[in-house]
Design a protein around this motif. Sequence first.
Motif, PDB file in Angstrom:
ATOM      1  N   UNK A 175      -3.909   7.917  -1.102  1.00 32.44           N
ATOM      2  CA  UNK A 175      -3.871   7.014   0.046  1.00 32.44           C
ATOM      3  C   UNK A 175      -5.073   6.074   0.058  1.00 32.44           C
ATOM      4  N   UNK A 176      -6.280   6.636  -0.127  1.00 34.41           N
ATOM      5  CA  UNK A 176      -7.478   5.792  -0.137  1.00 34.41           C
ATOM      6  C   UNK A 176      -7.483   4.875  -1.352  1.00 34.41           C
ATOM      7  N   UNK A 177      -6.972   5.364  -2.485  1.00 41.48           N
ATOM      8  CA  UNK A 177      -6.929   4.558  -3.706  1.00 41.48           C
ATOM      9  C   UNK A 177      -5.998   3.366  -3.535  1.00 41.48           C
ATOM     10  N   UNK A 193       0.828  -1.203   0.000  1.00 41.61           N
ATOM     11  CA  UNK A 193       0.000   0.000   0.000  1.00 41.61           C
ATOM     12  C   UNK A 193       0.866   1.259   0.000  1.00 41.61           C
ATOM     13  N   UNK A 194       1.873   1.272   0.852  1.00 43.68           N
ATOM     14  CA  UNK A 194       2.773   2.431   0.905  1.00 43.68           C
ATOM     15  C   UNK A 194       3.562   2.552  -0.393  1.00 43.68           C
ATOM     16  N   UNK A 195       3.977   1.423  -0.965  1.00 42.24           N
ATOM     17  CA  UNK A 195       4.712   1.454  -2.234  1.00 42.24           C
ATOM     18  C   UNK A 195       3.863   2.092  -3.330  1.00 42.24           C
ATOM     19  N   UNK A 196       2.592   1.694  -3.423  1.00 43.67           N
ATOM     20  CA  UNK A 196       1.725   2.261  -4.453  1.00 43.67           C
ATOM     21  C   UNK A 196       1.555   3.768  -4.256  1.00 43.67           C
ATOM     22  N   UNK A 197       1.509   4.186  -3.010  1.00 48.32           N
ATOM     23  CA  UNK A 197       1.294   5.601  -2.741  1.00 48.32           C
ATOM     24  C   UNK A 197       2.548   6.427  -3.028  1.00 48.32           C
TER      25      UNK A 197
END
Length: 450
Positions: A96-98, A85-89
């Motif tokens: 963040x929500x995405x 999740x952090x990597x995608x952001x």
Amino acid sequence: MSSSEWGAWTGGGAADRILAALDSVDPFLDEAWVTPKGSLTAEECGLVLARARAKKARFEALELALVRQGEACDIGKLTGSPNATVYLRTAQRYAQSEASAAVGLARVLDKEARLTGEALAAGVVSARQAGVIAEAIKKLPEYVGADERDRGEEFLIEAARTHNPDELRRLGESLLERIAPEEAERLLGEELERKDRKAEQKRSLRYVPNGIPQSESVQITLPVWEMELLRKIIEPLAEPKKGPEPDTRPIEQRRGDAFAEALGLLAAASTAPVRGGRPPQVAVTIPLDVLLKGTGAGTIDDTATLIRPRPCTCPCTDPKYGTPKTTNETRAAKSAAKNPGRAGEPTQREAAGQEEGRTAQAGKPKRPSPDTGALGDGIPPPRTPAQRPQPNTEPGTAGPEAAIDPHDGCPKCGGGGSARYLGTDGTPISAATVRRLACEADLIPVVLAG
């Protein structure tokens, strides 16, 4: 086309094959982009738009599959991120929500809603629709079998062809009610308890300067059941006062005077104001088993409290509130124009009406039934219980026109409106709140299909 029909790539160079496939799409996208679109008809535009959305869904299915694989192989280590999740952001610039939604949906489509994942890859459903379906399937309790889950998932996938995500969400909620009614009842109870707690946390009373000498305003926010109780205290005290002279106070002033009277009664006694020998009451209907278990919901069903408005006594010249007949003021003006010497004297018809009124007052005839309206009296028929008692309190209502409940009738005297129920019809309330209210309540048992 299912994933089994596509076949599984087992050889090496999977990344090269995927990248080559993606690169091969670019020329066709370039061609579609540069093609002039001004000549498209409405039918052609709708067809092309539907096809473009289907292709977009297939790309999103591939993206979610890559997100799922990235999480499995700890893609966060590429940038020192603790998780995918952090990597995608950070690396892929997701919101963040995405990012959280993408990782969560990728997990569900990979494990619990595989049919939905295949439908997304085929372009049958959009990513938002897939998220709604996956959420509905995920909410099913563990004891629901795989066959029932598959049937429910197939039903929602088929419904996605003709329903948008909001409509599909409602179908998903009804799916839970059909497959697992007890679980649906439990979830409803938990949701209502959260709303009840939030409503209690949002209680507020603000003192607001209003610019009037020796005056101040308040803004009160209460949970719906407590606001119903407040209405039951204020409205009876706000009835026009009887006397030789008509009560000409506007209805807002009567309510303000009633509030002040209630404060005086409260200050002089340790209990709420009581008229007619009974305290203000709010009726709540709830099944006995739900009340005993404390899970589920009841409903505020207090439509028995009917308030009958009086005819407009201003007299009001507004046809919405006055009688269908010519008002007294208009008749007096016409009579004065015809007979200037008798201006101010009642006409023969008015004198007869006054005499009839005095006779009726002496005999104290029976009041009309609250279930009927008399247009001749300037009172329209009562509103049905389904109509909300205070439309101006709905969210989003604002402006001067929202300051008065239109069913109160004339803004000056409150007459000529429609009969209205002070109670709320069918508003859900959590079982926990009902149990708390029932500690000091009168319980009326009703046996149905006994």
